[in-house]
Design a protein around this motif. Structure first.
Motif, short mmCIF file in Angstrom:
data_model
loop_
_atom_site.label_atom_id
_atom_site.label_comp_id
_atom_site.label_asym_id
_atom_site.label_seq_id
_atom_site.Cartn_x
_atom_site.Cartn_y
_atom_site.Cartn_z
N PHE A 1 1.15 -2.41 -1.53
CA PHE A 1 2.38 -1.67 -1.25
C PHE A 1 2.88 -0.90 -2.47
O PHE A 1 3.26 0.27 -2.36
CB PHE A 1 3.47 -2.63 -0.76
CG PHE A 1 4.78 -1.96 -0.50
CD1 PHE A 1 4.99 -1.25 0.68
CD2 PHE A 1 5.81 -2.02 -1.43
CE1 PHE A 1 6.20 -0.62 0.92
CE2 PHE A 1 7.02 -1.39 -1.19
CZ PHE A 1 7.22 -0.68 -0.01
N VAL A 2 2.89 -1.52 -3.65
CA VAL A 2 3.46 -0.85 -4.83
C VAL A 2 2.62 0.34 -5.27
O VAL A 2 3.11 1.22 -6.00
CB VAL A 2 3.63 -1.83 -6.01
CG1 VAL A 2 4.66 -2.89 -5.67
CG2 VAL A 2 2.30 -2.46 -6.40
N ASP A 3 1.35 0.39 -4.84
CA ASP A 3 0.47 1.51 -5.20
C ASP A 3 0.44 2.59 -4.12
O ASP A 3 -0.19 3.64 -4.32
CB ASP A 3 -0.95 1.02 -5.43
CG ASP A 3 -1.05 0.06 -6.61
OD1 ASP A 3 -0.24 0.20 -7.54
OD2 ASP A 3 -1.92 -0.83 -6.57
N THR A 4 1.08 2.35 -2.98
CA THR A 4 1.00 3.28 -1.86
C THR A 4 1.88 4.49 -2.13
O THR A 4 3.10 4.37 -2.28
CB THR A 4 1.44 2.60 -0.55
OG1 THR A 4 0.62 1.47 -0.30
CG2 THR A 4 1.35 3.58 0.61
N ASP A 5 1.25 5.65 -2.19
CA ASP A 5 2.02 6.88 -2.40
C ASP A 5 2.31 7.53 -1.05
O ASP A 5 1.81 7.13 -0.01
CB ASP A 5 1.31 7.85 -3.34
CG ASP A 5 -0.10 8.22 -2.90
OD1 ASP A 5 -0.39 8.13 -1.68
OD2 ASP A 5 -0.92 8.60 -3.75
N ASP B 1 -1.65 -5.72 2.01
CA ASP B 1 -2.31 -4.52 1.48
C ASP B 1 -2.58 -3.46 2.54
O ASP B 1 -3.43 -2.59 2.34
CB ASP B 1 -3.64 -4.86 0.78
CG ASP B 1 -3.43 -5.72 -0.46
OD1 ASP B 1 -2.33 -5.65 -1.05
OD2 ASP B 1 -4.36 -6.46 -0.83
#
Length: 265
Positions: free
Chosen positions: A110-114, A161
């Protein structure tokens, strides 16, 4: 497709016209075959014109050839044009199956999802479903038609994820419930299937990479103890599209061997 799965629905959709999006491969292809076996004429919609053509020819082995339509479901003008083609060729629409979804690169924390990653999934899944529902509504209303949307256990269970994919699929389930309430008075039924089909091309690749140990663990998490096939999901799509399900609307059917029976709905 097996005789076991579809024998009780033989002829259930005789003379009806159907659209299946994302039907050029995988589960969409399985659903197109099942609908054809049940007697429907099927428009095979896919972003790839070659696979749409190939599956349309293949449907001839199961009843009648399909109508191949190349369409990017994230583009409203292409969706509108495809629906116009189906109505021109088939005379109307009885069944709509919203199956199209970009499933490449679904896994990302989630934190890497742009935003780009999120929008790829929303455009192909949610917007594609939204566009087809609106474009098909006048014709579904004329025939008291049926809609089957494709959700996912990834959304129901909150798969780690998989934010973009899971959020898209849950938005589609919410759309199902809203539209079922609004269109019920028109005689249109709208339901969702959350499938677990382990014999699609993408899943086969995943299982190969996972290895035997991981596959064994995955099977242990399924109450029925085995991987299900696309034909088993497709038979449920036919059921929902038929008069056998005439008093069902707004529901989600988990066709997953029991994997998500404990997930919140």
């Amino acid at each position: 497709m097996t005789e076991r799965n579809l024998a009780f629905l033989e002829g259930a959709l005789a003379g009806e016209s159907a659209i299946v999006t994302g039907a050029g491969q995988g589960l969409g292809r399985d659903i197109a075959i099942a609908l054809t076996q049940a007697g429907a004429r099927v428009a095979v919609v896919d972003i790839n014109p070659d696979t749409a053509e190939a599956v349309s020819r293949e449907l001839g082995d199961y009843g009648s050839p399909g109508l191949p339509i190349a369409c990017d479901v994230s583009q409203r003008d292409q969706v509108d044009a495809s629906v116009a083609t189906v109505v021109s060729e088939f005379g109307g629409i009885d069944v709509l199956v919203n199956n199209a979804q970009n499933v490449r690169n679904t896994q990302m924390p989630f934190v890497d999802t742009d935003e780009e990653h999120l929008m790829v999934h929303l455009r192909s899944g949610l917007l594609g479903t939204y566009y087809y529902l609106q474009a098909c509504y006048p014709y579904l209303e004329q025939r008291s038609g049926n809609v089957v949307n494709i959700g996912s256990g990834a959304g129901v269970g909150g798969l780690k994820d998989h934010f973009s994919y899971a959020a898209t699929k849950e938005a589609i389930r919410a759309t199902t419930r809203v539209v079922a309430r609004e269109w019920g008075p028109d005689g249109i039924r709208v339901n969702t299937i959350c499938p677990a089909a382990y014999d699609t091309p993408a899943m086969k690749i995943y299982l190969e990479k996972a290895g035997e140990e991981t596959q064994a663990w995955m099977r242990s998490q399924i109450p029925l103890g085995r991987f299900g096939g696309g034909d088993e999901v497709a038979s449920v799509a036919v059921f929902l599209a038929s008069d056998a399900a005439s008093y069902m609307t707004g529901h989600t059917l988990m066709v997953d061997g029991g994997s998500n029976m404990d997930a919140g709905r």
